[in-house]
Design an enzyme around this catalytic site. Structure first.
Site, PDB file in Angstrom:
ATOM      1  N   SER A  85      17.046  56.882  18.772  1.00 27.94           N
ATOM      2  CA  SER A  85      17.758  55.879  17.967  1.00 27.94           C
ATOM      3  C   SER A  85      19.061  56.435  17.392  1.00 27.94           C
ATOM      4  CB  SER A  85      16.863  55.393  16.831  1.00 27.94           C
ATOM      5  OG  SER A  85      16.442  56.486  16.057  1.00 27.94           O
ATOM      6  N   THR A 187      18.212  55.428  11.809  1.00 23.72           N
ATOM      7  CA  THR A 187      19.528  56.050  11.684  1.00 23.72           C
ATOM      8  C   THR A 187      19.358  57.337  10.924  1.00 23.72           C
ATOM      9  OG1 THR A 187      20.606  53.903  11.559  1.00 23.72           O
ATOM     10  CG2 THR A 187      21.737  55.721  10.454  1.00 23.72           C
ATOM     11  N   THR A 205      24.114  56.588  14.263  1.00 20.56           N
ATOM     12  CA  THR A 205      23.027  55.810  14.875  1.00 20.56           C
ATOM     13  C   THR A 205      23.436  55.249  16.233  1.00 20.56           C
ATOM     14  OG1 THR A 205      21.446  54.024  14.395  1.00 20.56           O
ATOM     15  CG2 THR A 205      23.737  53.570  13.914  1.00 20.56           C
ATOM     16  N   ARG A 215      27.741  44.564  19.138  1.00 21.93           N
ATOM     17  CA  ARG A 215      27.161  44.457  17.785  1.00 21.93           C
ATOM     18  C   ARG A 215      27.392  45.762  17.008  1.00 21.93           C
ATOM     19  NH1 ARG A 215      23.186  47.459  14.631  1.00 21.93           N
ATOM     20  NH2 ARG A 215      22.302  46.035  13.125  1.00 21.93           N
ATOM     21  N   THR A 238      19.312  52.938   5.868  1.00 19.84           N
ATOM     22  CA  THR A 238      18.783  52.764   7.216  1.00 19.84           C
ATOM     23  C   THR A 238      18.053  51.428   7.255  1.00 19.84           C
ATOM     24  OG1 THR A 238      17.377  53.714   8.958  1.00 19.84           O
ATOM     25  CG2 THR A 238      16.660  54.048   6.683  1.00 19.84           C
ATOM     26  N   GLY A 239      17.792  50.968   8.459  1.00 17.90           N
ATOM     27  CA  GLY A 239      17.091  49.699   8.597  1.00 17.90           C
ATOM     28  C   GLY A 239      18.012  48.604   9.089  1.00 17.90           C
TER      29      GLY A 239
HETATM   30  N1  ASP Z   1      20.972  50.559  10.252  1.00 22.02           N
HETATM   31  C1  ASP Z   1      20.950  50.654  11.687  1.00 22.02           C
HETATM   32  C2  ASP Z   1      21.657  49.470  12.257  1.00 22.02           C
HETATM   33  O1  ASP Z   1      21.501  48.371  11.777  1.00 22.02           O
HETATM   34  C3  ASP Z   1      19.599  50.756  12.282  1.00 22.02           C
HETATM   35  C4  ASP Z   1      18.560  51.525  11.506  1.00 22.02           C
HETATM   36  O2  ASP Z   1      18.872  52.347  10.685  1.00 22.02           O
HETATM   37  O3  ASP Z   1      17.380  51.270  11.687  1.00 22.02           O
HETATM   38  O4  ASP Z   1      22.327  49.626  13.241  1.00 22.02           O
END
Ligand code: ASP
Length: 330
Positions: A85, A187, A205, A215, A238-239
């Protein structure tokens, strides 16, 4: 030309105020780069943060700059093809292209960022080059790639076999459903305080797996995925990036710390804000994860997330690079 007494007084008043401005700038720089010895600390998101922290720790304990520590730290994750990821090995978008997002911020509010960058293994270092070598703060897509090549970064294929196979399997149904904690995202966000008492952060990330081509998430966006204010603290996220961007997440956390909140409380309030904003839009959050981590100028740290499953790694003289489960709201 004779300078009248009136003009002389005017000139000397201007000179005095300029000197005052310069003096306050100089004091600020001295303060920013004081040699007072602070206990260093580094925090980063998810389990891969442990390995990354270990690398950053070498720079911090060597009296290095937090900026160098966070760059070196997250590069470990970027280079690891098993981390699917971030960086090399990251899952591709729905067109089979690995597109990377990253940003970096230092104690002087210098910032650099790249988004939707392909075929370059270390987007964080390209972000740093944007910060240090261009008049801009963000480059995207082909522009970011061309700049990276001009700076001597090698062009590399980042799509590993496992990620390619997953993408081909995904194509059969082509259903886009990001799920919390199942590693189709994640991330590395890293924030650090160095021995001079200066803060910096980095965030990198490959974004959400099977996203639309083009995107961009929160991670390369200063204020969303990362924010540093050397007088207050630093935060990273993150997320699900779409939700983090909506509330300028990391900036929100830092501003809450400025108001006196402990880093954990500040992270909690930011997650609550995301929950409230989702309620307003009738957006279900049960399948999403969002996590923030933060440190303040005193070296206190904290985190909060939407639902269980998010952890972060902390390395300080007291905490020997441990993985900590963040508290959650749902
Ligand atoms: N924040 C990241 C994104 O939206 C993904 C992640 O951290 O899970 O690209």
């Amino acid at each position: 030309m004779k300078t009248s007494r009136r003009n002389f007084l005017k000139i000397s008043a201007i000179t005095t105020s300029l000197l005052a401005v310069n003096k306050s700038k100089a004091t600020q720089i001295v303060l920013n780069h004081s040699n007072t010895s602070t206990q260093p600390i580094v925090l980063s998101t998810w389990r891969f943060g442990v390995e990354a922290n270990a690398e950053a720790w070498k720079t911090l304990t060597n009296k290095g700059r937090a900026l160098d520590a966070v760059e070196a730290g997250v590069k470990v994750t970027e280079a690891n093809p098993k981390e699917r990821s971030v960086g090399y090995g990251g899952r591709p978008d729905r067109d089979g292209r690995v597109t990377l997002d990253a940003c970096i911020m230092d104690e002087f509010s210098n910032i650099g960022s790249v988004a939707c960058l392909e075929n370059i293994k270390h987007p964080i270092s390209v972000a740093r080059a944007v910060m240090e070598k261009t008049p801009h703060v963000m480059l995207v897509g082909d522009g970011a790639f061309d700049f990276a090549i001009s700076q001597g970064f090698p062009k590399e294929n980042l799509l590993v076999k496992e990620s390619e196979e997953e993408w081909k399997a995904w194509l059969k149904k082509s259903e886009y459903k990001p799920k919390a904690n199942i590693e189709n995202h994640d991330t590395i966000g890293m924030i650090a305080l160095d021995m001079r008492g200066n803060l910096s952060g980095a965030c990198t990330t490959s974004g959400l797996a099977f996203k639309m081509h083009g995107r961009v998430g929160d991670s390369p966006i200063i204020g969303a995925g990362l924010f540093v204010d050397n007088e207050v603290g630093a935060a990273t996220a993150t997320g699900h990036g779409e939700e983090v961007i909506r509330i300028a997440g990391s900036h929100t956390v830092v501003e809450l710390m400025r108001q006196g909140l402990h880093p954990e409380e500040a992270c909690k309030k930011a997650v609550e804000r995301i929950v409230n904003s989702a309620k307003m839009r009738n957006k279900p959050l049960s399948d999403l994860q969002i996590g923030f981590i933060a440190i303040n100028k005193k070296g206190e740290h904290g985190a909060y997330c939407l639902q269980s499953g998010f952890n972060y790694a902390v390395y300080s003289p007291e905490i020997n690079n441990q993985l900590i489960d963040a508290k959650h709201i749902l």
